[in-house]
Every structure is written in structure tokens, then in C-alpha cells.
Design a protein around this motif. Structure first.
Motif, PDB file in Angstrom:
ATOM      1  N   GLY A 170       0.948  -1.082   0.080  1.00  0.00           N
ATOM      2  CA  GLY A 170      -0.115  -0.093  -0.015  1.00  0.00           C
ATOM      3  C   GLY A 170       0.876   1.285   0.008  1.00  0.00           C
ATOM      4  N   ALA A 171       0.278   2.289  -0.468  1.00  0.00           N
ATOM      5  CA  ALA A 171       1.047   3.649  -0.571  1.00  0.00           C
ATOM      6  C   ALA A 171       1.276   4.090   0.885  1.00  0.00           C
ATOM      7  CB  ALA A 171      -0.025   4.812  -0.914  1.00  0.00           C
ATOM      8  N   GLY A 172       2.639   4.292   0.957  1.00  0.00           N
ATOM      9  CA  GLY A 172       3.308   4.743   2.305  1.00  0.00           C
ATOM     10  C   GLY A 172       3.634   3.873   3.376  1.00  0.00           C
ATOM     11  N   ALA A 173       3.389   2.542   2.728  1.00  0.00           N
ATOM     12  CA  ALA A 173       3.601   1.319   3.805  1.00  0.00           C
ATOM     13  C   ALA A 173       5.356   1.249   3.806  1.00  0.00           C
ATOM     14  CB  ALA A 173       3.357   0.120   3.328  1.00  0.00           C
ATOM     15  N   VAL A 174       5.748   0.968   5.252  1.00  0.00           N
ATOM     16  CA  VAL A 174       7.078   0.731   5.708  1.00  0.00           C
ATOM     17  C   VAL A 174       6.847  -0.824   5.587  1.00  0.00           C
ATOM     18  CG1 VAL A 174       9.036   1.197   7.000  1.00  0.00           C
ATOM     19  CG2 VAL A 174       7.383   3.015   6.338  1.00  0.00           C
ATOM     20  N   VAL A 175       7.857  -1.405   4.823  1.00  0.00           N
ATOM     21  CA  VAL A 175       7.916  -3.028   4.947  1.00  0.00           C
ATOM     22  C   VAL A 175       9.538  -3.372   5.721  1.00  0.00           C
ATOM     23  CG1 VAL A 175       8.030  -4.912   3.664  1.00  0.00           C
ATOM     24  CG2 VAL A 175       6.752  -3.239   2.751  1.00  0.00           C
ATOM     25  N   ILE A 176       9.281  -4.073   6.895  1.00  0.00           N
ATOM     26  CA  ILE A 176      10.372  -4.510   7.706  1.00  0.00           C
ATOM     27  C   ILE A 176      10.520  -5.870   7.934  1.00  0.00           C
ATOM     28  CG2 ILE A 176      10.322  -2.242   8.749  1.00  0.00           C
ATOM     29  CD1 ILE A 176       9.171  -3.552  11.294  1.00  0.00           C
ATOM     30  N   ARG A 177       9.533  -6.504   7.199  1.00  0.00           N
ATOM     31  CA  ARG A 177       9.475  -8.084   7.290  1.00  0.00           C
ATOM     32  C   ARG A 177       9.099  -8.701   5.767  1.00  0.00           C
ATOM     33  NH1 ARG A 177       6.478  -6.307  11.536  1.00  0.00           N
ATOM     34  NH2 ARG A 177       7.543  -6.735  13.755  1.00  0.00           N
ATOM     35  N   ASP A 178       9.491  -9.801   5.647  1.00  0.00           N
ATOM     36  CA  ASP A 178       9.321 -10.359   4.292  1.00  0.00           C
ATOM     37  C   ASP A 178       7.727 -10.739   4.141  1.00  0.00           C
ATOM     38  OD1 ASP A 178      12.029 -10.992   4.110  1.00  0.00           O
ATOM     39  OD2 ASP A 178      11.916 -13.059   4.298  1.00  0.00           O
ATOM     40  N   ILE A 179       7.394 -10.474   2.769  1.00  0.00           N
ATOM     41  CA  ILE A 179       5.864 -10.633   2.742  1.00  0.00           C
ATOM     42  C   ILE A 179       5.522 -12.094   1.730  1.00  0.00           C
ATOM     43  CG2 ILE A 179       3.800  -9.501   1.590  1.00  0.00           C
ATOM     44  CD1 ILE A 179       5.463  -6.808   1.686  1.00  0.00           C
ATOM     45  N   PRO A 180       4.920 -12.939   2.062  1.00  0.00           N
ATOM     46  CA  PRO A 180       4.648 -14.131   1.307  1.00  0.00           C
ATOM     47  C   PRO A 180       3.708 -13.567  -0.068  1.00  0.00           C
ATOM     48  CG  PRO A 180       2.909 -13.918   3.041  1.00  0.00           C
ATOM     49  CD  PRO A 180       3.918 -12.888   3.316  1.00  0.00           C
ATOM     50  N   ASP A 181       3.526 -14.838  -1.038  1.00  0.00           N
ATOM     51  CA  ASP A 181       2.930 -14.212  -2.293  1.00  0.00           C
ATOM     52  C   ASP A 181       1.309 -13.992  -1.860  1.00  0.00           C
ATOM     53  OD1 ASP A 181       5.254 -15.111  -3.315  1.00  0.00           O
ATOM     54  OD2 ASP A 181       4.504 -17.081  -4.108  1.00  0.00           O
ATOM     55  N   HIS A 182       1.002 -13.501  -2.970  1.00  0.00           N
ATOM     56  CA  HIS A 182      -0.379 -12.905  -2.911  1.00  0.00           C
ATOM     57  C   HIS A 182      -0.934 -12.344  -1.832  1.00  0.00           C
ATOM     58  CE1 HIS A 182      -0.676 -15.496  -6.616  1.00  0.00           C
ATOM     59  NE2 HIS A 182       0.182 -16.390  -5.774  1.00  0.00           N
ATOM     60  N   THR A 183      -0.248 -11.352  -1.117  1.00  0.00           N
ATOM     61  CA  THR A 183      -0.709 -10.773  -0.075  1.00  0.00           C
ATOM     62  C   THR A 183      -0.646  -9.176  -0.116  1.00  0.00           C
ATOM     63  OG1 THR A 183       0.603 -12.559   1.270  1.00  0.00           O
ATOM     64  CG2 THR A 183      -0.156 -10.409   2.353  1.00  0.00           C
ATOM     65  N   VAL A 184      -1.750  -8.862   0.318  1.00  0.00           N
ATOM     66  CA  VAL A 184      -1.849  -7.111   0.495  1.00  0.00           C
ATOM     67  C   VAL A 184      -1.485  -6.428   1.795  1.00  0.00           C
ATOM     68  CG1 VAL A 184      -3.231  -5.250   0.222  1.00  0.00           C
ATOM     69  CG2 VAL A 184      -3.932  -7.144  -1.172  1.00  0.00           C
ATOM     70  N   VAL A 185      -0.442  -5.618   1.904  1.00  0.00           N
ATOM     71  CA  VAL A 185       0.213  -5.156   3.183  1.00  0.00           C
ATOM     72  C   VAL A 185      -0.207  -3.698   2.965  1.00  0.00           C
ATOM     73  CG1 VAL A 185       1.489  -6.988   3.245  1.00  0.00           C
ATOM     74  CG2 VAL A 185       2.354  -4.796   2.453  1.00  0.00           C
ATOM     75  N   ALA A 186      -0.326  -2.886   4.447  1.00  0.00           N
ATOM     76  CA  ALA A 186      -0.389  -1.644   4.350  1.00  0.00           C
ATOM     77  C   ALA A 186       0.093  -1.199   5.899  1.00  0.00           C
ATOM     78  CB  ALA A 186      -2.043  -1.106   4.022  1.00  0.00           C
ATOM     79  N   GLY A 187       0.557   0.135   5.970  1.00  0.00           N
ATOM     80  CA  GLY A 187       0.679   0.731   7.165  1.00  0.00           C
ATOM     81  C   GLY A 187       2.220   0.613   7.754  1.00  0.00           C
ATOM     82  N   VAL A 188       2.259   1.313   8.800  1.00  0.00           N
ATOM     83  CA  VAL A 188       3.677   1.571   9.341  1.00  0.00           C
ATOM     84  C   VAL A 188       3.707   1.084  10.609  1.00  0.00           C
ATOM     85  CG1 VAL A 188       5.412   3.236  10.004  1.00  0.00           C
ATOM     86  CG2 VAL A 188       3.779   3.568   8.022  1.00  0.00           C
ATOM     87  N   PRO A 189       4.629  -0.136  10.775  1.00  0.00           N
ATOM     88  CA  PRO A 189       5.104  -0.954   9.857  1.00  0.00           C
ATOM     89  C   PRO A 189       3.998  -1.784   9.037  1.00  0.00           C
ATOM     90  CG  PRO A 189       5.194  -1.904  12.009  1.00  0.00           C
ATOM     91  CD  PRO A 189       4.717  -0.632  12.187  1.00  0.00           C
ATOM     92  N   ALA A 190       4.472  -2.166   8.140  1.00  0.00           N
ATOM     93  CA  ALA A 190       3.338  -2.810   7.166  1.00  0.00           C
ATOM     94  C   ALA A 190       2.812  -4.042   7.599  1.00  0.00           C
ATOM     95  CB  ALA A 190       3.930  -3.145   5.544  1.00  0.00           C
ATOM     96  N   LYS A 191       1.591  -4.365   7.686  1.00  0.00           N
ATOM     97  CA  LYS A 191       0.880  -5.665   8.038  1.00  0.00           C
ATOM     98  C   LYS A 191      -0.014  -6.191   6.840  1.00  0.00           C
ATOM     99  CE  LYS A 191       1.099  -4.079  13.032  1.00  0.00           C
ATOM    100  NZ  LYS A 191       0.383  -4.111  14.259  1.00  0.00           N
ATOM    101  N   ALA A 192      -0.299  -7.612   7.118  1.00  0.00           N
ATOM    102  CA  ALA A 192      -1.217  -7.960   6.027  1.00  0.00           C
ATOM    103  C   ALA A 192      -2.705  -7.670   6.396  1.00  0.00           C
ATOM    104  CB  ALA A 192      -0.941  -9.660   6.023  1.00  0.00           C
ATOM    105  N   ILE A 193      -3.346  -7.270   5.351  1.00  0.00           N
ATOM    106  CA  ILE A 193      -4.550  -7.065   5.417  1.00  0.00           C
ATOM    107  C   ILE A 193      -5.695  -7.878   4.821  1.00  0.00           C
ATOM    108  CG2 ILE A 193      -4.163  -4.366   6.063  1.00  0.00           C
ATOM    109  CD1 ILE A 193      -4.884  -3.639   3.215  1.00  0.00           C
ATOM    110  N   ARG A 194      -5.057  -8.567   3.722  1.00  0.00           N
ATOM    111  CA  ARG A 194      -5.977  -9.501   2.883  1.00  0.00           C
ATOM    112  C   ARG A 194      -4.960 -10.195   2.073  1.00  0.00           C
ATOM    113  NH1 ARG A 194      -7.432  -7.461  -2.092  1.00  0.00           N
ATOM    114  NH2 ARG A 194      -7.331  -5.085  -2.265  1.00  0.00           N
ATOM    115  N   GLN A 195      -5.847 -11.172   1.446  1.00  0.00           N
ATOM    116  CA  GLN A 195      -4.937 -12.042   0.218  1.00  0.00           C
ATOM    117  C   GLN A 195      -5.260 -11.482  -1.085  1.00  0.00           C
ATOM    118  OE1 GLN A 195      -2.843 -13.501   2.525  1.00  0.00           O
ATOM    119  NE2 GLN A 195      -2.666 -14.866   0.861  1.00  0.00           N
ATOM    120  N   SER A 196      -4.475 -11.202  -2.105  1.00  0.00           N
ATOM    121  CA  SER A 196      -4.732 -10.536  -3.305  1.00  0.00           C
ATOM    122  C   SER A 196      -5.216 -11.638  -4.317  1.00  0.00           C
ATOM    123  CB  SER A 196      -3.457 -10.014  -3.633  1.00  0.00           C
ATOM    124  OG  SER A 196      -2.453 -10.921  -3.998  1.00  0.00           O
TER     125      SER A 196
END
Length: 210
Positions: A184-210
Motif C-alpha cells: 500500500g501507499a506509504g507503507a514501511v515494509v520491515i518483514r518478508d511478505i508472502p505471495d498474494h498478500t496485500v499489506v499496508a501501514g507503518v510498519p506494514a501488516k497483512a490486511i488481505r490476500q490478493s
């Protein structure tokens, strides 16, 4: 000078045209619509309608073809069609982009104004590196990725195939972002993200599967 056909007559197409004009290597720039997408009026340029009957004739009439759509799926589909017709896509690199001599940029990519692609980075087929985006040293960008304006990734980051990195997002070093993820816009990613995942926030967290 060469003739360029931009496959995509929407917003991304107009941005791509301005990139091509800045390169000062094309004497003619025309457009081919993408049937699945809405088009816009582009004064001063010829616009062809995409149909199966005339596709090869139109595409082969130009020295270079670039696919211009923000949709990763459609960009993949149109580039696959080009390959099936025996045609190779161009890559457009804006003259104000800073690209390391050791970086590798694959075919079909568009790198826009002010982007930075640093030492030993690699960018896969059909990617869009938008205005002011930063790809630091030793990053690996998979095929058909869309990197939005001002997105930034630190060294040794890996971005999976057909990922979408939202405007202004930040990814720290040594992170792996999975295939077909959305950051997501402005997100800060500090951990690996698995396939087909939507993340957002600071720090970025999963919010749904894409």
C-alpha cells in the motif's frame, strides 16, 4: 529517426509518450489501444484500435513497440502476444533516470524521470519504474512489476513477479516481497511478505490476500 508504437492509449500511455519524447530518438510516436482498457484523446498522434485482424500489420509497421498499462496482468498478456508474433518490445529509459552501468534492465521496461537503479540491480521483463522510484544496489525485481512514484527499496531486496509497490512505500534491506503482492501507499515494509498478500501501514501488516 525511429518510429515508436505505444500499445496503450490511456494515462500510462501518455506518460510513456513524454518519456519517449525526452529521449529524442523517435521521429514518430503513435498509439494502439488496449481493448480491455479505456482510452483517451491524445492530440497530434495517430491512435489505432486493437483488433485481431489488423494487429500484426500495425505492430510490424513500427521500429519499436512498448506496452504501456499499469495493469501487470494486461502488460504481461500484451508482451506475451508480441512474443508470439516474433516481435521484441523496446525499453524506454528517461534521460534524467540514474542507472548504474552494472544494472541489468530487461526488455519491455519503462523507467521514468528521476528514477534511480543502482549498482548490480536487476529489473525483469515488462516492469514499470515510475517517477523518482529508487531501486538500490543488488536488488532483484521480478517480471511485470509496477513500482509507483517515490517507492524506495534498500539493498538486496527481492521483489516477486507481478508485485505492485504503492506510491511512496519504503522497503528495508534484505526483504523478500512475494509474487503478486500489493504494498500500500506509504507503507514501511520491515518483514518478508508472502505471495498474494496485500499489506499496508507503518510498519506494514497483512490486511488481505490478493
Amino acid at each position: 529517426m525511429k518510429r515508436l508504437l505505444i500499445w496503450g492509449a490511456g494515462d500510462q500511455g501518455t506518460v510513456t509518450a513524454e518519456c519517449a519524447l525526452a529521449m529524442k530518438r523517435y521521429g514518430e510516436i503513435d498509439f494502439l489501444t488496449i481493448r480491455e482498457k479505456e482510452s483517451r484523446q491524445i492530440p497530434g498522434h495517430k491512435i489505432y484500435e486493437e483488433t485481431d485482424g489488423n494487429l500484426l500489420e500495425i505492430l510490424s509497421a513500427y521500429d519499436e513497440v512498448i506496452v504501456a498499462t499499469g495493469s501487470n496482468d494486461l502488460r504481461e498478456a500484451k508482451l506475451t502476444k508480441l512474443a508470439s508474433l516474433g516481435l521484441h518490445p523496446a525499453s524506454l529509459l528517461h534521460p534524467t533516470a540514474v542507472i548504474s552501468p552494472s544494472a541489468v534492465i530487461s526488455e519491455g521496461c519503462t523507467v521514468l524521470a528521476g528514477a534511480v537503479i543502482n549498482t548490480n540491480a536487476s529489473v525483469g521483463i515488462g516492469c514499470i519504474v515510475n517517477t523518482g522510484a529508487v531501486i538500490e544496489h543488488d536488488c532483484m525485481i521480478g517480471d511485470f512489476v509496477n513500482i509507483c512514484p517515490r517507492a524506495a527499496m534498500a539493498g538486496h531486496t527481492e521483489i516477486g513477479r507481478k508485485a505492485y509497490l504503492g506510491i511512496g512505500c519504503t522497503i528495508i534491506d534484505d526483504i523478500k516481497v512475494g509474487a503478486e503482492t500489493i504494498v500500500g501507499a506509504g507503507a514501511v515494509v520491515i518483514r518478508d511478505i508472502p505471495d498474494h498478500t496485500v499489506v499496508a501501514g507503518v510498519p506494514a501488516k497483512a490486511i488481505r490476500q490478493s
